[in-house]
Motif scaffolding. Structure first.
Motif, PDB file in Angstrom:
ATOM      1  N   VAL A  83      -0.333  -0.187  -9.285  1.00  0.00           N
ATOM      2  CA  VAL A  83       0.080  -0.149  -7.885  1.00  0.00           C
ATOM      3  C   VAL A  83       0.679   1.218  -7.590  1.00  0.00           C
ATOM      4  N   ILE A  84       0.222   1.847  -6.505  1.00  0.00           N
ATOM      5  CA  ILE A  84       0.846   3.068  -6.006  1.00  0.00           C
ATOM      6  C   ILE A  84       1.569   2.700  -4.721  1.00  0.00           C
ATOM      7  N   THR A  85       2.847   3.022  -4.635  1.00  0.00           N
ATOM      8  CA  THR A  85       3.594   2.649  -3.437  1.00  0.00           C
ATOM      9  C   THR A  85       4.577   3.724  -3.000  1.00  0.00           C
ATOM     10  N   ASP A  86       4.703   3.856  -1.694  1.00  0.00           N
ATOM     11  CA  ASP A  86       5.753   4.691  -1.110  1.00  0.00           C
ATOM     12  C   ASP A  86       7.059   3.910  -1.190  1.00  0.00           C
ATOM     13  N   ILE A  87       8.171   4.537  -0.874  1.00  0.00           N
ATOM     14  CA  ILE A  87       9.456   3.834  -0.849  1.00  0.00           C
ATOM     15  C   ILE A  87       9.759   3.332   0.555  1.00  0.00           C
ATOM     16  N   ARG A  88       9.821   4.241   1.515  1.00  0.00           N
ATOM     17  CA  ARG A  88      10.153   3.828   2.884  1.00  0.00           C
ATOM     18  C   ARG A  88       8.891   3.344   3.592  1.00  0.00           C
ATOM     19  N   MET A  89       8.870   2.048   3.920  1.00  0.00           N
ATOM     20  CA  MET A  89       7.742   1.444   4.626  1.00  0.00           C
ATOM     21  C   MET A  89       8.260   0.344   5.540  1.00  0.00           C
ATOM     22  N   PRO A  90       7.475  -0.049   6.544  1.00  0.00           N
ATOM     23  CA  PRO A  90       7.884  -1.142   7.430  1.00  0.00           C
ATOM     24  C   PRO A  90       7.934  -2.483   6.704  1.00  0.00           C
ATOM     25  N   LYS A  91       8.684  -3.405   7.283  1.00  0.00           N
ATOM     26  CA  LYS A  91       8.767  -4.812   6.851  1.00  0.00           C
ATOM     27  C   LYS A  91       9.460  -4.992   5.497  1.00  0.00           C
TER      28      LYS A  91
ATOM     29  N   MET B 281      -6.711  -0.323  -8.896  1.00  0.00           N
ATOM     30  CA  MET B 281      -5.406  -0.089  -8.282  1.00  0.00           C
ATOM     31  C   MET B 281      -5.427  -0.409  -6.794  1.00  0.00           C
ATOM     32  N   VAL B 282      -4.234  -0.618  -6.257  1.00  0.00           N
ATOM     33  CA  VAL B 282      -4.038  -0.777  -4.820  1.00  0.00           C
ATOM     34  C   VAL B 282      -2.958   0.212  -4.402  1.00  0.00           C
ATOM     35  N   MET B 283      -2.916   0.500  -3.094  1.00  0.00           N
ATOM     36  CA  MET B 283      -1.990   1.526  -2.617  1.00  0.00           C
ATOM     37  C   MET B 283      -1.295   1.078  -1.342  1.00  0.00           C
ATOM     38  N   ALA B 284       0.005   1.322  -1.272  1.00  0.00           N
ATOM     39  CA  ALA B 284       0.787   1.036  -0.067  1.00  0.00           C
ATOM     40  C   ALA B 284       1.397   2.323   0.446  1.00  0.00           C
ATOM     41  N   GLU B 285       1.099   2.653   1.698  1.00  0.00           N
ATOM     42  CA  GLU B 285       1.562   3.894   2.312  1.00  0.00           C
ATOM     43  C   GLU B 285       1.452   3.737   3.818  1.00  0.00           C
TER      44      GLU B 285
ATOM     45  N   GLU C  38       5.366  -5.880   2.566  1.00  0.00           N
ATOM     46  CA  GLU C  38       5.001  -7.299   2.571  1.00  0.00           C
ATOM     47  C   GLU C  38       3.524  -7.485   2.263  1.00  0.00           C
ATOM     48  N   ASP C  39       2.697  -6.691   2.923  1.00  0.00           N
ATOM     49  CA  ASP C  39       1.260  -6.784   2.684  1.00  0.00           C
ATOM     50  C   ASP C  39       0.896  -6.320   1.278  1.00  0.00           C
ATOM     51  N   LEU C  40       1.695  -5.400   0.712  1.00  0.00           N
ATOM     52  CA  LEU C  40       1.441  -4.958  -0.651  1.00  0.00           C
ATOM     53  C   LEU C  40       1.605  -6.109  -1.633  1.00  0.00           C
ATOM     54  N   VAL C  41       2.682  -6.871  -1.495  1.00  0.00           N
ATOM     55  CA  VAL C  41       2.917  -7.997  -2.399  1.00  0.00           C
ATOM     56  C   VAL C  41       1.777  -9.015  -2.290  1.00  0.00           C
ATOM     57  N   LYS C  42       1.322  -9.264  -1.065  1.00  0.00           N
ATOM     58  CA  LYS C  42       0.204 -10.194  -0.859  1.00  0.00           C
ATOM     59  C   LYS C  42      -1.075  -9.673  -1.489  1.00  0.00           C
ATOM     60  N   LEU C  43      -1.333  -8.375  -1.309  1.00  0.00           N
ATOM     61  CA  LEU C  43      -2.554  -7.777  -1.848  1.00  0.00           C
ATOM     62  C   LEU C  43      -2.551  -7.798  -3.377  1.00  0.00           C
TER      63      LEU C  43
END
Length: 213
Positions: free
Chosen positions: A51-59, A4-8, A37-42
């Motif tokens: 994929v674990i992701t937050d909702i509110r993030m930059p970019k 898994m990958v994580m965006a936060e 943006e970096d999540l999609v690239k990763l």
């Protein structure tokens, strides 16, 4: 093995998750990022199972990132991990393709369960949001986490009331006739108990849970 990958955008939360799963032989975290943006690239680079992701993030927010990920890699599962319990946010995330939705104050044990279920292709929902969507998104086959009750002391509740009303630690110490360091310790303990990332999230929690006078 669940990859898994994580965006936060709060690094403290990422560090906590990394630390918890460091010695877990069933879960491998391939990378973490702080924006959509970096999540999609990763995801394109690593192609994890989950994929674990937050909702509110930059970019780019987690909703848009999830749409892109699911359009390119429909087999990859997405679990939302966020503070947002508003129906509109939940609906948008589920419509984007997420099959799990968890609030950040649900606790690390529930997160572990959610990862396991979503990675297997099942759905998993935080009990504090599930019943708002029982007919549209959730059926008898969906997994709903069991609430892990967080017990706050009377003093902590008093301090939450004052935090929700905009009081600083110094002001709270004067109102309650306790040392400022004691107030700061209570703040840290509540952040830990509620599985929040920082003081700003504690303020938001206090307001959203209607601790205002």
């Amino acid at each position: 093995m669940i990859t898994m990958v994580m965006a936060e955008d709060h690094q403290m939360l990422i560090d906590g998750v990394l630390s918890f799963f460091e010695y877990n032989d069933e879960i491998s975290i391939l990378g973490t990022v702080n924006n959509g943006e970096d999540l999609v690239k990763l995801v394109s680079l690593k192609q994890p199972k989950l994929v674990i992701t937050d909702i509110r993030m930059p970019k780019m927010d987690g909703i848009e990132a999830t749409k892109l990920i699911k359009s390119r890699f429909p087999h990859i599962r997405v679990l939302a991990l966020t503070m947002f319990d508003q129906p509109d946010a939940i609906k948008q995330m589920l419509d984007a393709g997420a099959t799990g939705y968890l609030l950040k104050n649900s606790g690390i044990k529930m997160l572990s369960e959610a990862i396991e279920k979503v990675a297997k292709g099942e759905t998993f929902f935080d009990p504090n949001v599930a019943f708002n969507f029982m007919n549209d998104y959730i059926d008898e086959n969906s997994n709903i986490g069991k609430t892990e009750k967080v017990v706050l002391s009377n003093r902590e509740k008093e301090i939450l009331h004052l935090i929700a009303n905009g009081k600083t630690s110094k002001q709270i110490s004067e109102i309650l006739f306790i040392a400022k360091t004691t107030v700061d310790t209570h703040r840290k303990n509540m952040i830990r108990k509620l599985a929040l990332s920082n003081g700003n999230e504690l303020v938001k929690y206090a307001i959203e849970k209607k601790y205002q006078f």
